[in-house]
Enzyme design. Structure first.
Site, PDB file in Angstrom:
ATOM      1  N   ASP A  24       0.741  -1.078   0.030  1.00  0.00           N
ATOM      2  CA  ASP A  24      -0.012  -0.014   0.067  1.00  0.00           C
ATOM      3  C   ASP A  24       0.808   1.304  -0.077  1.00  0.00           C
ATOM      4  O   ASP A  24       1.971   1.118   0.472  1.00  0.00           O
ATOM      5  CB  ASP A  24      -1.020   0.001   1.212  1.00  0.00           C
ATOM      6  CG  ASP A  24      -1.997   0.926   1.142  1.00  0.00           C
ATOM      7  OD1 ASP A  24      -3.218   0.191   0.942  1.00  0.00           O
ATOM      8  OD2 ASP A  24      -1.973   1.980   1.049  1.00  0.00           O
TER       9      ASP A  24
ATOM     10  N   VAL B 256       1.919   1.978  -6.899  1.00  0.00           N
ATOM     11  CA  VAL B 256       2.038   1.450  -8.015  1.00  0.00           C
ATOM     12  C   VAL B 256       2.427   1.905  -9.257  1.00  0.00           C
ATOM     13  O   VAL B 256       2.559   1.111 -10.277  1.00  0.00           O
ATOM     14  CB  VAL B 256       0.644   0.379  -8.082  1.00  0.00           C
ATOM     15  CG1 VAL B 256       0.357  -0.595  -6.937  1.00  0.00           C
ATOM     16  CG2 VAL B 256      -0.469   1.410  -8.212  1.00  0.00           C
TER      17      VAL B 256
ATOM     18  N   ASN C 158      -5.254  -4.559  -6.906  1.00  0.00           N
ATOM     19  CA  ASN C 158      -6.375  -3.640  -6.272  1.00  0.00           C
ATOM     20  C   ASN C 158      -6.200  -2.396  -6.192  1.00  0.00           C
ATOM     21  O   ASN C 158      -7.170  -1.638  -6.015  1.00  0.00           O
ATOM     22  CB  ASN C 158      -6.803  -4.506  -5.119  1.00  0.00           C
ATOM     23  CG  ASN C 158      -7.785  -3.921  -4.265  1.00  0.00           C
ATOM     24  OD1 ASN C 158      -8.879  -4.048  -4.549  1.00  0.00           O
ATOM     25  ND2 ASN C 158      -7.416  -3.107  -3.119  1.00  0.00           N
TER      26      ASN C 158
ATOM     27  N   TYR D 231     -11.793   7.664 -14.780  1.00  0.00           N
ATOM     28  CA  TYR D 231     -12.154   6.323 -13.992  1.00  0.00           C
ATOM     29  C   TYR D 231     -12.913   5.261 -14.811  1.00  0.00           C
ATOM     30  O   TYR D 231     -12.309   4.231 -14.765  1.00  0.00           O
ATOM     31  CB  TYR D 231     -12.988   6.825 -12.638  1.00  0.00           C
ATOM     32  CG  TYR D 231     -13.286   5.432 -11.771  1.00  0.00           C
ATOM     33  CD1 TYR D 231     -12.328   5.184 -10.878  1.00  0.00           C
ATOM     34  CD2 TYR D 231     -14.333   4.887 -12.062  1.00  0.00           C
ATOM     35  CE1 TYR D 231     -12.295   4.060 -10.049  1.00  0.00           C
ATOM     36  CE2 TYR D 231     -14.621   3.596 -10.918  1.00  0.00           C
ATOM     37  CZ  TYR D 231     -13.614   3.597 -10.107  1.00  0.00           C
ATOM     38  OH  TYR D 231     -13.723   2.331  -9.216  1.00  0.00           O
TER      39      TYR D 231
ATOM     40  N   LYS E 192     -10.945   1.659 -15.920  1.00  0.00           N
ATOM     41  CA  LYS E 192     -11.469   0.401 -15.347  1.00  0.00           C
ATOM     42  C   LYS E 192     -12.066  -0.490 -16.560  1.00  0.00           C
ATOM     43  O   LYS E 192     -11.878  -1.611 -16.506  1.00  0.00           O
ATOM     44  CB  LYS E 192     -12.936   0.822 -14.435  1.00  0.00           C
ATOM     45  CG  LYS E 192     -12.394   1.255 -13.120  1.00  0.00           C
ATOM     46  CD  LYS E 192     -11.518   0.374 -12.373  1.00  0.00           C
ATOM     47  CE  LYS E 192     -11.108   1.011 -10.881  1.00  0.00           C
ATOM     48  NZ  LYS E 192     -10.158   0.072 -10.269  1.00  0.00           N
TER      49      LYS E 192
END
Length: 273
Positions: free
Chosen positions: A37, A64, A90, A157, A161
Site C-alpha cells: 500500500d 503502484v 487492487n 475512472y 476500469k
C-alpha cells in the site's frame, strides 16, 4: 480449507477496503500475504491483523505507479517467501469531471494508478509465476468498467476500469499456456475505500492521494444503487467487510484455469486503495 496453502500472494491497496478484506480472506486459505500500500502504516495494520489470526504476512510501502517501487515489492516478496504465485492488483484511485473539464494531469494520474499500476505489477510478477509453474492474477476493475454513469462524472475512472478488463483478458490469453490465470472483478462501492472517504469528507478537491492519506481526484458524486443490479449476473461469493450494493463479477480464465485465485472469491465491492 487451505486452498492457497503456502502460496505467496501480493495484494496492492491492501491497507483498506477490498484490499484488507482480500488479505484476511486469502490468509484464511493459507496464503502468505504481501500487503502492499502507498500508506505503509495501514499496510502494517493489515499485516498485523493477518498475523493475529494465525496467518503469515509482510507489509510493503508501494506506489503502484512507480516502477521501481513495484519491482522492489516483488523482489521483497520473493526474498521473504521464496517465490510468487498470486497477484491481486487492487490499488486504485477515483476520477472526477466531464471530459472537457478534466485536466490532463488529473486524467494521467488516474490512468497511472488504475491501469499502468496493474500493468507494472503484472510485468514484474509474471516472470516469477512462469518460473514457478503457474499462478493467478486478479484485477479490481469496477462496475464502471461496463456501466457508464450519467453526467460524465467519471471519464478517467471509467476509461481506466474498462482498460483493466482488456488487460486481464490479454494476460489470460498470452499466459494461459504457463498455467497462469487472469481475472477482473467488477464491484460497486465499499465502506473504508477512498471513495467512501471522499463521501465522508464532502468530496475531493482533485488533490492526489499521497502517503499521508489524502484522497485522489474526486467530487464524490452520487451513484445509482440500481445501476448494477439491472445488469444481472450476480454471483454469491465470500463477503468482504462493509459490503455495499451490487456485486458483479467479470472473469477471464486461462488455459486449464478455474475461477479467481483457485475459486476463492475475494472481492465484490469497489476499492479506492
Amino acid at each position: 480449507m487451505n486452498r492457497l496453502a503456502g502460496r505467496p500472494v501480493i495484494v496492492t491497496g491492501g491497507g483498506s477496503g477490498i484490499g484488507r478484506g482480500t488479505c484476511l480472506r486469502i490468509a484464511e486459505e493459507g496464503a502468505r500475504v504481501a500487503v502492499a500500500d502507498i500508506r505503509l502504516g495501514i499496510a502494517q495494520e493489515t499485516a498485523e491483523l493477518v498475523r493475529a489470526a494465525g496467518g503469515e504476512a509482510i507489509a510493503v510501502e508501494c506506489n503502484v505507479a512507480d516502477e521501481d517501487q513495484v519491482a522492489e515489492t516483488v523482489r521483497r516478496t520473493v526474498a521473504e517467501f521464496g517465490g510468487l504465485w498470486g497477484l491481486v492488483a487492487n490499488a486504485g484511485t477515483a476520477g472526477w469531471g466531464w471530459i472537457h473539464e478534466t485536466d490532463l494531469a488529473d486524467w494521467q494520474f488516474v490512468l497511472d494508478v488504475n491501469l499502468t499500476g496493474p500493468f507494472l505489477c503484472s510485468k514484474h510478477a509474471l516472470p516469477h509465476m512462469m518460473e514457478g509453474g503457474g499462478g493467478s492474477i486478479v484485477m479490481t476493475s469496477s462496475i464502471a468498467g461496463s456501466v457508464i454513469g450519467p453526467g460524465g462524472s467519471n471519464a478517467s475512472y471509467a476509461t481506466s476500469k474498462h482498460g483493466l478488463i482488456g488487460l486481464a483478458k490479454q494476460i489470460a490469453v498470452d499466459y494461459g499456456g504457463y498455467h497462469i490465470r487472469a481475472n477482473a472483478i467488477q464491484p460497486s462501492g465499499v465502506d473504508g475505500s477512498n471513495w467512501s472517504l471522499q463521501q465522508a469528507r464532502g468530496g475531493g478537491s482533485r488533490a492526489h492521494e499521497d502517503a499521508a492519506g489524502r484522497v485522489a481526484p474526486g467530487k464524490g458524486l452520487a451513484r445509482d444503487p440500481a445501476a448494477g443490479e439491472a445488469q444481472g449476473g450476480v454471483r454469491r461469493h465470500h463477503r468482504v467487510p462493509a459490503l455495499r450494493r451490487c456485486r458483479v463479477h467479470h472473469g477471464v480464465r486461462g488455459a486449464g484455469g478455474r475461477g479467481v485465485l483457485g475459486d476463492v472469491r475475494v472481492g465484490r465491492a469497489e476499492d479506492g486503495a
